[in-house]
Scaffold this active site. Structure first.
Site, short mmCIF file in Angstrom:
data_model
loop_
_atom_site.label_atom_id
_atom_site.label_comp_id
_atom_site.label_asym_id
_atom_site.label_seq_id
_atom_site.Cartn_x
_atom_site.Cartn_y
_atom_site.Cartn_z
N ARG A 122 12.19 29.22 -1.38
CA ARG A 122 13.26 28.40 -0.78
C ARG A 122 13.74 28.99 0.53
NH1 ARG A 122 18.02 29.28 -1.46
NH2 ARG A 122 17.95 29.92 -3.63
N TYR A 176 17.50 4.56 12.37
CA TYR A 176 16.83 4.41 11.08
C TYR A 176 17.89 4.11 10.01
CZ TYR A 176 13.95 5.71 7.06
OH TYR A 176 13.27 5.73 5.86
N ASP A 190 15.94 11.79 17.46
CA ASP A 190 14.96 11.59 16.39
C ASP A 190 13.69 11.05 17.07
OD1 ASP A 190 13.34 10.50 14.37
OD2 ASP A 190 15.06 9.93 13.13
N LYS A 201 5.64 10.53 8.87
CA LYS A 201 5.08 9.39 9.58
C LYS A 201 3.89 9.79 10.46
CE LYS A 201 8.59 7.30 7.67
NZ LYS A 201 9.84 7.15 8.39
C1 LIG Z 1 11.17 7.45 8.14
C2 LIG Z 1 12.16 7.86 9.14
C3 LIG Z 1 13.13 8.82 8.84
C4 LIG Z 1 13.27 9.42 7.46
O1 LIG Z 1 12.13 10.15 7.12
P1 LIG Z 1 11.72 10.47 5.59
O2 LIG Z 1 10.60 11.43 5.75
O3 LIG Z 1 11.32 9.16 4.97
O4 LIG Z 1 12.92 11.04 4.93
C5 LIG Z 1 14.03 9.20 9.82
N1 LIG Z 1 13.96 8.66 11.06
C6 LIG Z 1 13.03 7.74 11.39
C7 LIG Z 1 13.02 7.19 12.78
C8 LIG Z 1 12.10 7.30 10.45
O5 LIG Z 1 11.18 6.39 10.78
#
Ligand SMILES: *Cc1c(COP(=O)(O)O)cnc(C)c1O
Length: 388
Positions: free
Chosen positions: A53, A106, A178, A203
């Site tokens: 962790r 998001y 982000d 992603k």
């Molecule tokens: C999918 C996504 C998230 C969250 O990511 P997870 O891995 O599903 O928790 C945050 N920001 C954006 C722009 C996303 O497309």
């Protein structure tokens, strides 16, 4: 008869040659030589892992590679993209502070702002990141952070990033970007002056929809350290196996990204010329409202996502998805295979029909995340599935 016994723990075989592939290390605990050696590790006089962790090699290898891609140092790998967003916010905000978010973040980030942060005394509000003029009036004396995405989901609007950063900097407000949608192939937010960069590694970076991970890095080493401590204390630990899979995905990231953007560009043009399509949204097309920002913010390319609006209502949407059954109808993005999403029934189902209409999200609205299939076959699949 002898009773078989469980063995004592094995040792990894020594070898004078080394493995080319990063080993997968699932060990939660690490054994040290003696208390003096452990002391030295905890006091950071020597480097050694102690407990997963607190950090493990697969996360460190992955974090180092994403650091290189983003031009960052000391990025923290966590268990999901939302864990990364939460780390950025919780490590840098306290009760009494205010955070400003873009109004098209998001969905779960919006929920964090609307529900979780206010509950612990952190005020939040939203602004339109495509028009930086609205920013100055939205800033309060207690504003500590601005959270934005360069390209919004699913309408693919482009934020006025440079001006937002400029305004925030003059007031000592942290800007967190982000970069999940855009990736460092299009823009490196830290190079542009942002303070924090965030990824859902799930992603495009990992790219195969088989690992859930996040990454967050800051320009300032104290901010990074604060984020690492928060993530370790709150327990946002990434799985070693997911880190290992994501590392493998990263090695083909450029190839996947470039192929997907080229296909996106071609698909956008094909859809724009097809009957049965009411509207196409692609930043690379001159008819996109923010096309003017593509050259300066997105390295001149439109990216890997295309949105379009089909003529007709839910029935037309159902028919299209059924006819395009070669594509996965799944609310994700960045997979090696093309995926289709229907925001009205997924990401934006929580909004009222009027709320969706204000964003232009009708029953005919689809978002496409381009994959790496043969582009000609892909475009044919789309055109064949359109209503005639
Ligand atoms: C999918 C996504 C998230 C969250 O990511 P997870 O891995 O599903 O928790 C945050 N920001 C954006 C722009 C996303 O497309």
């Amino acid at each position: 008869m002898t009773k078989g016994r469980a063995p004592t723990r094995a040792r990894w075989p020594d070898s004078v040659s080394r493995a080319v592939v990063t080993p997968l290390q699932p060990s939660v605990v690490y054994a040290s030589l003696d208390p003096d050696a452990l002391d030295a590790q905890y006091e950071r006089r020597t480097f050694g892992y102690t407990y997963a962790r607190e950090g493990h090699p697969n996360a460190d290898v992955l974090g180092g590679l994403i650091d290189e891609m983003e031009g960052a140092q000391g990025g923290v790998v966590v268990g999901s993209g939302m864990a990364a967003v939460s780390t950025a916010l919780l490590a840098n905000l306290s009760a009494g502070d205010h955070v400003l978010g873009a109004d098209q973040l998001y969905g779960r980030s919006l929920r964090l702002m609307a529900q979780e942060l206010p509950r612990i005394g952190i005020a939040t509000s939203l602004f339109d990141a495509t028009v930086a003029d609205t920013l100055a009036s939205a800033i309060r004396p207690e504003t500590r952070m601005i959270l934005i995405e360069t390209v919004s989901n699913p309408t693919l609007r482009i934020a006025d990033l440079d001006r937002i950063i400029d305004v925030a900097r003059k007031r000592g407000i942290l800007v967190a970007v982000d970069n999940t949608f855009t990736t460092p192939r299009a823009i490196r937010p830290l190079d542009r002056g942002a303070d924090i960069v965030i990824h859902s590694v799930t992603k495009l970076l990992a790219g195969h929809s088989d690992a859930t991970l996040g990454y967050v890095a800051a320009r300032d080493a104290t901010v990074s350290e604060r984020m690492r401590n928060l993530a370790v204390t709150v327990g946002l630990t990434p799985s070693p196996f997911d880190c290992w899979l994501a590392e493998r995905g990263l090695y083909s990231f450029d190839l996947r990204y470039d192929r997907a953007s080229e296909s996106a560009r071609r698909l956008a043009d094909a859809l724009a010329n097809a009957s049965g399509v009411h509207r196409v949204l692609y930043p690379g097309r001159t008819d996109h409202p923010d096309h003017g920002r593509v050259a300066s913010l997105l390295s001149g390319e439109g990216g890997t996502m295309v949105s379009f609006v089909l003529d007709g209502e839910r029935e037309a949407a159902n028919e299209f998805v059924r006819a395009a059954s070669a594509l996965n109808f799944a609310p994700t993005l960045g997979d090696i295979g093309t995926t289709l999403s229907h925001p009205a029934t997924s990401s934006h189902r929580g909004l009222s029909p009027q709320g969706r209409a204000a964003l232009g999200i009708t029953e005919g609205f689809f978002r496409v995340s381009l994959g790496c299939e043969d582009p000609d076959t892909l475009i044919e699949t789309f055109l064949d599935a359109l209503p005639r």
